[in-house]
Design a protein around this motif. Structure first.
Motif, PDB file in Angstrom:
ATOM      1  N   VAL A  72      26.456  31.366  65.883  1.00 40.85           N
ATOM      2  CA  VAL A  72      27.385  31.654  66.973  1.00 40.85           C
ATOM      3  C   VAL A  72      26.848  32.777  67.848  1.00 40.85           C
ATOM      4  N   VAL A  73      26.933  32.592  69.167  1.00 42.91           N
ATOM      5  CA  VAL A  73      26.696  33.697  70.101  1.00 42.91           C
ATOM      6  C   VAL A  73      27.982  33.937  70.878  1.00 42.91           C
ATOM      7  N   PHE A  74      28.266  35.205  71.126  1.00 41.65           N
ATOM      8  CA  PHE A  74      29.496  35.601  71.819  1.00 41.65           C
ATOM      9  C   PHE A  74      29.109  36.455  73.015  1.00 41.65           C
ATOM     10  N   PHE A  75      29.319  35.912  74.220  1.00 40.64           N
ATOM     11  CA  PHE A  75      29.085  36.656  75.454  1.00 40.64           C
ATOM     12  C   PHE A  75      30.403  37.285  75.890  1.00 40.64           C
ATOM     13  N   SER A  76      30.441  38.607  75.974  1.00 39.32           N
ATOM     14  CA  SER A  76      31.631  39.281  76.486  1.00 39.32           C
ATOM     15  C   SER A  76      31.342  39.804  77.884  1.00 39.32           C
ATOM     16  N   LEU A  77      32.137  39.352  78.839  1.00 38.96           N
ATOM     17  CA  LEU A  77      31.970  39.775  80.230  1.00 38.96           C
ATOM     18  C   LEU A  77      33.030  40.790  80.630  1.00 38.96           C
ATOM     19  N   GLU A  78      33.789  41.274  79.646  1.00 35.51           N
ATOM     20  CA  GLU A  78      34.840  42.268  79.902  1.00 35.51           C
ATOM     21  C   GLU A  78      34.702  43.492  79.005  1.00 35.51           C
ATOM     22  N   MET A  79      34.530  43.253  77.703  1.00 34.62           N
ATOM     23  CA  MET A  79      34.550  44.344  76.734  1.00 34.62           C
ATOM     24  C   MET A  79      33.143  44.857  76.444  1.00 34.62           C
ATOM     25  N   ALA A  80      33.060  46.129  76.056  1.00 36.52           N
ATOM     26  CA  ALA A  80      31.804  46.701  75.583  1.00 36.52           C
ATOM     27  C   ALA A  80      31.555  46.232  74.151  1.00 36.52           C
ATOM     28  N   SER A  81      30.330  46.416  73.673  1.00 33.27           N
ATOM     29  CA  SER A  81      29.971  45.904  72.348  1.00 33.27           C
ATOM     30  C   SER A  81      30.818  46.532  71.248  1.00 33.27           C
ATOM     31  N   HIS A  82      31.126  47.839  71.367  1.00 33.32           N
ATOM     32  CA  HIS A  82      31.935  48.468  70.319  1.00 33.32           C
ATOM     33  C   HIS A  82      33.372  47.946  70.343  1.00 33.32           C
ATOM     34  N   GLU A  83      33.860  47.548  71.521  1.00 32.88           N
ATOM     35  CA  GLU A  83      35.207  46.977  71.602  1.00 32.88           C
ATOM     36  C   GLU A  83      35.243  45.585  70.968  1.00 32.88           C
ATOM     37  N   VAL A  84      34.195  44.805  71.205  1.00 35.15           N
ATOM     38  CA  VAL A  84      34.104  43.492  70.569  1.00 35.15           C
ATOM     39  C   VAL A  84      34.037  43.653  69.054  1.00 35.15           C
ATOM     40  N   ASP A  85      33.211  44.585  68.600  1.00 40.06           N
ATOM     41  CA  ASP A  85      33.055  44.799  67.161  1.00 40.06           C
ATOM     42  C   ASP A  85      34.355  45.282  66.530  1.00 40.06           C
ATOM     43  N   ALA A  86      35.078  46.158  67.229  1.00 46.89           N
ATOM     44  CA  ALA A  86      36.352  46.653  66.698  1.00 46.89           C
ATOM     45  C   ALA A  86      37.349  45.510  66.524  1.00 46.89           C
ATOM     46  N   ARG A  87      37.451  44.661  67.528  1.00 46.83           N
ATOM     47  CA  ARG A  87      38.378  43.528  67.424  1.00 46.83           C
ATOM     48  C   ARG A  87      37.928  42.568  66.326  1.00 46.83           C
ATOM     49  N   TRP A  88      36.627  42.382  66.200  1.00 47.98           N
ATOM     50  CA  TRP A  88      36.096  41.504  65.160  1.00 47.98           C
ATOM     51  C   TRP A  88      36.426  42.035  63.769  1.00 47.98           C
ATOM     52  N   LYS A  89      36.257  43.336  63.566  1.00 47.62           N
ATOM     53  CA  LYS A  89      36.550  43.916  62.257  1.00 47.62           C
ATOM     54  C   LYS A  89      38.036  43.794  61.931  1.00 47.62           C
ATOM     55  N   GLU A  90      38.895  43.926  62.938  1.00 46.51           N
ATOM     56  CA  GLU A  90      40.325  43.713  62.705  1.00 46.51           C
ATOM     57  C   GLU A  90      40.594  42.256  62.345  1.00 46.51           C
ATOM     58  N   ARG A  91      39.891  41.343  63.009  1.00 46.31           N
ATOM     59  CA  ARG A  91      40.108  39.914  62.732  1.00 46.31           C
ATOM     60  C   ARG A  91      39.750  39.562  61.295  1.00 46.31           C
ATOM     61  N   ILE A  92      38.608  40.026  60.818  1.00 46.95           N
ATOM     62  CA  ILE A  92      38.170  39.601  59.484  1.00 46.95           C
ATOM     63  C   ILE A  92      38.861  40.379  58.369  1.00 46.95           C
ATOM     64  N   SER A  93      39.433  41.544  58.694  1.00 49.09           N
ATOM     65  CA  SER A  93      40.090  42.357  57.661  1.00 49.09           C
ATOM     66  C   SER A  93      41.603  42.221  57.671  1.00 49.09           C
ATOM     67  N   ALA A  94      42.168  41.730  58.803  1.00 45.50           N
ATOM     68  CA  ALA A  94      43.625  41.640  58.990  1.00 45.50           C
ATOM     69  C   ALA A  94      44.288  43.013  58.920  1.00 45.50           C
ATOM     70  N   LYS A  95      43.547  44.030  59.359  1.00 44.22           N
ATOM     71  CA  LYS A  95      44.091  45.383  59.434  1.00 44.22           C
ATOM     72  C   LYS A  95      43.784  45.978  60.802  1.00 44.22           C
ATOM     73  N   ALA A  96      44.676  46.863  61.253  1.00 52.01           N
ATOM     74  CA  ALA A  96      44.497  47.502  62.551  1.00 52.01           C
ATOM     75  C   ALA A  96      43.665  48.775  62.410  1.00 52.01           C
ATOM     76  N   ILE A  97      42.834  49.021  63.412  1.00 52.53           N
ATOM     77  CA  ILE A  97      42.039  50.250  63.412  1.00 52.53           C
ATOM     78  C   ILE A  97      42.871  51.430  63.899  1.00 52.53           C
TER      79      ILE A  97
END
Length: 514
Positions: free
Chosen positions: A223-248
């Motif tokens: 999978v490749v994910f192109f983000s044209l809005e968020m910075a890489s750390h924002e994408v990673d933060a949302r991803w970590k919330e998705r796979i952990s089901a916990k909020a940062i």
């Protein structure tokens, strides 16, 4: 059979991997493969082994390549044996069970073999020229183009039985799927297709695109994910919330509301089953469902689900729970667990500022990833297409936007990959309970280009009673509104429960008419 989609070395190793693991690929390319077209002695020997096996068995060797290696190991010196052993171990251990992207690799392989075929003919010509053998020079020169054309041509004859054999019996399974009843509702997601989520601003389109990425990787896709809005750390933060089901981000009382599946009969106190969890309670006032805060005693019930469809009428309720914020250790551990399941580095991300990247920029990034890391994506997620940079030479905005979508469709077909993105709904779509193709913004030609459009609906937005509004129950209704391949039923929706505070766009789902 082993299936492979990622190779870490040269185009030759990519070709050899394909003919080891994919019978269809070998059937298509067998006429073009000659050991002498490969650069290294080891690759020439491997090709000769595989061609001999294919001639006798009519299939790729798959796992039997290890036995072939053991039987013929005497043809190799110690260093060559080590090279082959490492290569075969890489295939069997790292890539077992994954699909080889033959449709994308095949034209690259033919081009490479055609160049090497001409190079080989030139070497033969030079040898005979040095020998002064005019007749052989003429024979090689006159026959070279025809011989190579027959080996690498893309033309096919419908009378050729090998064409039929190359695809007959292939499993027509979706390339990826979704969990719950959403997976039943969605059409077969296939390679070479362009899909889009449609919704007005702030409807959760980016969350849905990340859900595509998650489920694609979970099903073994690159999978490749192109983000044209968020910075890489924002994408990673949302991803970590998705796979952990916990909020940062911390919450004052750590309390979260989580929608759950329930039964209408349970909520209306009309259930006659003794296993019902809330006998004697009704959460309706007349025909309107009341707030979950007003009925803390109510307990959702799904006892009859899957047992008796007549008795179980799905709906939703809300539960409250307390969760601590996501810690760094938990985020790291969850990522490691995900990697253990799907393989490390399965998802790659790259970010661009809004309206700074063209489709060609995306193509260039994919080419670099393939060239330097031999990473060939199966799923390309773009967040999102409407904010790609446009070609100003194409005139008005509608045509510029439409051109970008046509290029994305081409990307899907050329790369034999799933391409998924999102489209902004027009201004009026924000006030509609159900979206349709007329709500696609800018150029309507997008509808004719996209292979599947899925609307993100939230109903009853204008109700004075907020508990009749989907958003307050954390509910969305996914509806297929356009589909090029296959059938869909207008009005049939999939109700999806979410908790965006923890990046959970899909907690549970059920299919419903609207």
């Amino acid at each position: 059979m082993i299936h492979v989609e990622k190779i870490d070395n040269t185009i030759e190793e990519l070709i050899i991997t394909g003919i080891i693991v994919d019978t269809g690929f070998l059937q298509n390319i067998d006429r073009a493969i000659r050991p002498e077209y490969f650069v290294t002695d080891v690759n020439r020997i491997l090709v000769s082994w595989i061609k001999e096996y294919f001639k006798e068995n009519k299939v790729s060797p798959g796992e039997e390549i290890t036995d072939i290696f053991r039987l013929n190991q005497g043809e190799l010196d110690e260093d060559e044996s080590k090279t082959v052993r490492i290569f075969l171990n890489k295939i069997s251990k790292e890539y077992e069970g994954r699909e080889f992207n033959s449709e994308y690799v095949l034209p690259k392989a033919f081009k490479y073999l055609e160049l090497n075929a001409y190079d080989y003919k030139v070497k033969l010509l030079k040898r005979e020229l040095r020998r002064g053998n005019l007749e052989k020079v003429k024979h090689i020169f006159n026959g070279a183009t025809k011989d190579i054309f027959e080996q690498v041509t893309a033309w096919k004859s419908l009378s050729d039985i090998s064409l039929l054999q190359s695809w007959w019996g292939e499993k027509q399974e979706p390339a990826m799927s979704f969990p719950g009843e959403l997976g039943i509702y969605m059409p077969n997601i296939e390679r070479g297709r362009l899909y889009a989520m449609l919704g007005p601003p702030k409807r959760g389109k980016s969350y849905w695109l990340m859900e595509w990425a998650y489920n694609g990787a979970w099903d073994g896709l690159n999978v490749v994910f192109f983000s044209l809005e968020m910075a890489s750390h924002e994408v990673d933060a949302r991803w970590k919330e998705r796979i952990s089901a916990k909020a940062i981000m911390p919450r004052r009382n750590r309390e979260f509301t989580i929608p759950v599946k329930d039964c209408v009969h349970n909520q209306k106190n009309t259930c006659q089953i003794e296993q019902c969890t809330s006998p004697g309670t009704c959460v309706y006032e007349d025909k309107l469902r009341e707030s979950y805060d007003d009925h803390p005693e109510h307990v959702a019930c799904t006892y009859c689900e899957g047992i008796d469809d007549e008795l179980f009428k799905p709906t939703y309720w809300m539960e409250k729970t307390t969760l601590a914020r996501l810690s760094l250790k938990e985020a790291s551990t969850t990522q490691e667990q995900f990697d253990d399941h799907v393989g490390k580095d399965r998802i790659r991300i790259i970010t661009y500022p809004i309206a700074s990247a063209t489709v060609q920029d995306l193509e260039n990034s994919l080419n670099e990833l393939e060239r330097h890391e031999n990473f060939i994506p199966d799923l390309i997620v773009i967040d999102y297409a409407d904010i790609l940079k446009e070609d100003l030479k194409l005139g008005d905005k509608r045509h510029r936007v439409g051109d970008n979508w046509q290029k994305l469709s081409r990307m899907a077909k050329v790369r034999n990959a799933i391409v998924v993105t999102a489209s902004q709904g027009n201004r009026s779509s924000a006030k509609k309970n159900r979206l349709d193709v007329d709500d696609v913004s800018e150029d309507f030609s997008k509808v004719m280009t996209i292979d599947g459009i899925f609307a993100i609906n939230e109903v009853n937005f204008d109700q004075p009673d907020k508990w009749q509004v989907d958003k307050n129950w954390q509910i969305q209704r996914i509806e297929t509104i356009a589909l090029r391949y296959g059938k869909f039923t207008p009005g049939l929706q999939c109700v999806v429960m979410n908790d965006l505070a923890r990046a959970q766009i899909h907690i549970d789902s059920y299919i419903s008419w609207k």
